[in-house]
Design a protein around this motif. Structure first.
Motif, PDB file in Angstrom:
ATOM      1  N   ASP A 160       0.816  -1.210   0.000  1.00  0.00           N
ATOM      2  CA  ASP A 160       0.000   0.000   0.000  1.00  0.00           C
ATOM      3  C   ASP A 160       0.856   1.269   0.000  1.00  0.00           C
ATOM      4  OD1 ASP A 160      -2.520  -1.253   0.061  1.00  0.00           O
ATOM      5  OD2 ASP A 160      -2.343  -1.562   2.223  1.00  0.00           O
ATOM      6  N   TRP A 161       0.301   2.317  -0.555  1.00  0.00           N
ATOM      7  CA  TRP A 161       0.896   3.646  -0.504  1.00  0.00           C
ATOM      8  C   TRP A 161       0.132   4.452   0.542  1.00  0.00           C
ATOM      9  CZ3 TRP A 161       5.136   5.437  -3.149  1.00  0.00           C
ATOM     10  CH2 TRP A 161       5.643   4.592  -4.156  1.00  0.00           C
ATOM     11  N   ILE A 162       0.881   5.151   1.425  1.00  0.00           N
ATOM     12  CA  ILE A 162       0.265   5.982   2.455  1.00  0.00           C
ATOM     13  C   ILE A 162       0.862   7.392   2.390  1.00  0.00           C
ATOM     14  CG2 ILE A 162      -0.341   4.079   4.000  1.00  0.00           C
ATOM     15  CD1 ILE A 162       2.163   4.740   5.651  1.00  0.00           C
ATOM     16  N   ILE A 163       0.074   8.356   2.826  1.00  0.00           N
ATOM     17  CA  ILE A 163       0.497   9.748   2.798  1.00  0.00           C
ATOM     18  C   ILE A 163       1.345  10.061   4.028  1.00  0.00           C
ATOM     19  CG2 ILE A 163      -0.301  12.147   2.906  1.00  0.00           C
ATOM     20  CD1 ILE A 163      -2.867  11.148   1.450  1.00  0.00           C
ATOM     21  N   GLU A 164       2.520  10.621   3.775  1.00  0.00           N
ATOM     22  CA  GLU A 164       3.402  11.069   4.863  1.00  0.00           C
ATOM     23  C   GLU A 164       3.262  12.575   5.104  1.00  0.00           C
ATOM     24  OE1 GLU A 164       7.145   8.168   5.318  1.00  0.00           O
ATOM     25  OE2 GLU A 164       7.389   9.722   3.800  1.00  0.00           O
ATOM     26  N   ALA A 165       3.025  13.327   4.038  1.00  0.00           N
ATOM     27  CA  ALA A 165       2.951  14.779   4.181  1.00  0.00           C
ATOM     28  C   ALA A 165       2.140  15.370   3.033  1.00  0.00           C
ATOM     29  CB  ALA A 165       4.342  15.386   4.190  1.00  0.00           C
ATOM     30  N   GLU A 166       1.395  16.425   3.361  1.00  0.00           N
ATOM     31  CA  GLU A 166       0.659  17.179   2.343  1.00  0.00           C
ATOM     32  C   GLU A 166       0.790  18.655   2.671  1.00  0.00           C
ATOM     33  OE1 GLU A 166      -3.245  14.957   0.946  1.00  0.00           O
ATOM     34  OE2 GLU A 166      -3.194  15.113   3.140  1.00  0.00           O
ATOM     35  N   ILE A 167       0.918  19.456   1.623  1.00  0.00           N
ATOM     36  CA  ILE A 167       0.954  20.910   1.778  1.00  0.00           C
ATOM     37  C   ILE A 167       0.017  21.507   0.737  1.00  0.00           C
ATOM     38  CG2 ILE A 167       2.999  21.185   0.326  1.00  0.00           C
ATOM     39  CD1 ILE A 167       3.794  23.528   2.231  1.00  0.00           C
TER      40      ILE A 167
END
Length: 129
Positions: free
Chosen positions: A117-124
């Motif tokens: 799976d791909w998971i989000i580490e950071a969003e801006i």
């Protein structure tokens, strides 16, 4: 058959958009890394950690004038040396039950592959309108 990072992340983003539209916290949780960081588009508030983000979304879902956010990926660049990728795209928020945008802009998100799976580490986010 292995899915390309580009397609896998686009599918995960579609899952996130669907979870936001359906106000489904249980569907959002597995998309976020434990220590995921989100920087908001207007005031640059930092929401640090999966738990804090889920609490923020819970407040959003309970608002009397709910805004439904969606993100549309424009490009995804996967690293060839690490199991990470960067997504760039456009976001918008519309009043629930409407097609009228209330806010919009651009965003970037850093993803990490953990297992399959791909998971989000950071969003801006950047608010442009």
């Amino acid at each position: 058959m292995t899915t390309s990072p580009d397609l896998a992340i686009r599918l995960r983003r579609a899952d996130f958009n669907r979870a936001l539209a359906e106000a489904d916290l249980n569907a959002i949780a597995p998309l976020l890394a434990l220590h995921a960081v989100l920087v908001t588009g207007s005031d640059s508030a930092v929401i640090s950690g999966r738990k804090a983000q889920l609490q923020a979304w819970k407040r959003e879902f309970g608002a009397s004038e709910r805004i439904v956010y969606s993100r549309t990926p424009e490009s995804i660049v996967a690293s060839t040396v690490e199991p990470i990728a960067m997504e760039h795209g456009r976001w918008q928020g519309v009043a629930a039950g409407s097609d009228q945008p209330l806010a919009s802009g651009s965003y970037s998100a850093k993803w990490r592959r953990v297992g399959v799976d791909w998971i989000i580490e950071a969003e801006i986010y950047l608010t442009l309108a």
